[in-house]
Design an enzyme around this catalytic site. Structure first.
Site, PDB file in Angstrom:
ATOM      1  N   GLU A 118      43.763  37.652  43.132  1.00 33.24           N
ATOM      2  CA  GLU A 118      43.527  38.035  41.742  1.00 33.24           C
ATOM      3  C   GLU A 118      42.548  37.088  41.054  1.00 33.24           C
ATOM      4  OE1 GLU A 118      44.544  40.813  41.397  1.00 33.24           O
ATOM      5  OE2 GLU A 118      46.503  41.092  42.337  1.00 33.24           O
ATOM      6  N   ASP A 132      36.790  44.424  44.959  1.00 27.69           N
ATOM      7  CA  ASP A 132      37.757  44.842  45.961  1.00 27.69           C
ATOM      8  C   ASP A 132      37.052  45.779  46.934  1.00 27.69           C
ATOM      9  OD1 ASP A 132      39.782  43.437  44.719  1.00 27.69           O
ATOM     10  OD2 ASP A 132      40.531  45.174  43.611  1.00 27.69           O
TER      11      ASP A 132
END
Length: 424
Positions: free
Chosen positions: A167, A280
């Site tokens: 994250e 991502d």
């Protein structure tokens, strides 16, 4: 030719063997079919340019006994059957159905996806994608970091110290733990603290700020994938297929891929010289159907190089905890919307500390610590699935701690057997 670096962070929560539709391992099979297999073709054609990480928990699943066979069954049997139910009403789905046929052929051809990724993976990450600054102890952070590094070395060989913070969550107090494990460089999102250049911490870690402008060209709600030409990934047929473009017209793949090539040229023109952008991996192909075509065209048009760090200046001493979540801080995983999961994770970690926890108990702790459960709870994006998964791992952790169970939790963290979870 404009120079930039692209970091692709490849991660899926541990869903293999834990449910199917609508939440469960079919998430993983879809990512394999729509993102990983097409991306591997691009990486093979454009080697050595992208900085690529694969989380250990994803690698664990790709190596799990029977996993890829079940993926192939999904691609060969389940998806064709569901397409057949919708195609009479949505003839444009013939294109989508053919993509799954091609994915199945590619999976059979490649066989071992870890071997296929091996030439391209240079960075690793924490074992199960825990938000490291929210863990309770140095021992807990070490368990995540060192298990992740051991996993990388066992599967991919040499490691030169590149580490993706799950994250993008960073806090100064974890730097010495990263350094002692051999981490040399990682990325941070310092958009809100006004630091744009790489900095070196007192512990010696090079922190490379991401270029938020470049990321938002793609990632923002108004970014490239929102254009009407692209395939709409939110509007679905009765059997969960994507049949429309964002503008509501029946999806036209030629129009969508032509737009991707145009947006790639626009991206290369608009991104800052020398920028480091991160995404991502699953965005490309899975969440943005034409994203793989976009990425390949960017690699053709720009001088894309791995993340490199010259001798940076010292990091400021007053940098707060940061992430690429809401508010660029840790609230996505620790605020009330996350259901108090961060505190349950910390209590379990403190309970395990010094308790001679068995490998099974530690595997359940690692599974509980995944950032995905709190993220999905906070965003209400997966029903009761993430809460049930967290509660299940917490219960199994308590049972394994109580009875000393030595059996395995599937294929999770297979190099964990010799770990001693104690506070030094």
């Amino acid at each position: 030719m404009k120079r930039l670096s692209i970091v692709l962070h490849t991660h899926m929560p541990y869903v293999e063997g834990f449910g199917t539709w609508p939440f469960g391992e079919e998430w993983l099979w879809e990512a394999v079919a729509t993102s990983y297999l097409p991306l591997l073709d691009v990486l093979d054609r454009q080697p050595g340019k992208v900085t690529l990480s694969i989380t250990p928990v994803l690698a664990d699943q790709l190596e799990a006994p029977g996993a890829l066979e079940r993926c192939l069954t999904f691609l060969r049997e389940i998806r064709p059957a569901s397409h057949a139910l919708d195609e009479p009403d949505y003839p444009q789905l013939a294109y989508s159905a053919q993509r799954y046929v091609e994915a199945a052929d590619a999976l059979e051809r490649r066989g071992d996806l870890i071997a296929a990724f091996r030439p391209h993976v240079s960075w690793t990450s924490a074992a199960t994608h825990a938000v490291l600054p929210l863990l309770a102890t140095d021992a807990g952070v070490r368990l995540q970091i060192e298990t992740g590094i051991a996993s990388h070395r066992a599967r991919f060989g040499a490691w030169e110290g590149g580490f993706w913070l799950p994250e993008c969550a960073h806090a100064p107090w974890i730097d010495h733990l990263l350094e002692e494990a051999g981490v040399h460089v990682t990325c941070v999102d310092w958009t809100n603290v006004g630091v744009a250049d790489p900095r070196r911490t007192e512990a010696g870690i090079a922190l490379v700020p991401l270029d938020r402008h470049g990321i938002d060209l793609v990632w923002d709600h108004q970014g490239y994938p929102s254009h009407g030409d692209y395939r709409d990934t939110n509007r679905l047929t009765p059997h969960a297929h994507q049949a429309w473009a964002v503008d509501g017209a029946p999806y036209d793949p030629e129009r969508g891929h032509a737009r991707a090539r145009e947006d790639a040229a626009r991206f290369v023109s608009d991104v800052t010289e020398g920028a480091v952008v991160a995404f991502d991996t699953e965005l490309f192909g899975h969440h943005w159907h034409e994203g793989v075509a976009f990425l390949e065209r960017v690699l053709e048009l720009a001088d894309v190089v791995p993340v490199e760090v010259a001798e940076p200046a010292a990091a400021p001493a007053d940098i707060p905890p940061t992430s690429w979540g809401t508010g660029r801080d840790l609230r996505t995983w620790s605020a009330p919307r996350a259901g108090g999961l961060a505190w349950a994770q910390r209590r379990a970690e403190l309970t395990a500390l010094g308790a001679a926890a068995s490998p099974r108990a530690l595997r359940e702790l690692l599974a509980l610590q995944s950032s995905d459960w709190a993220f999905q709870i906070a965003n209400d994006s997966a029903g009761e699935y993430p809460r049930a998964r967290a509660e299940g791992h917490l219960s199994a952790f308590a049972t394994a701690l109580r009875d000393g169970s030595q059996d395995e939790l599937r294929n999770l963290a297979p190099n964990l057997a010799d770990w001693a979870f104690v506070q030094p």
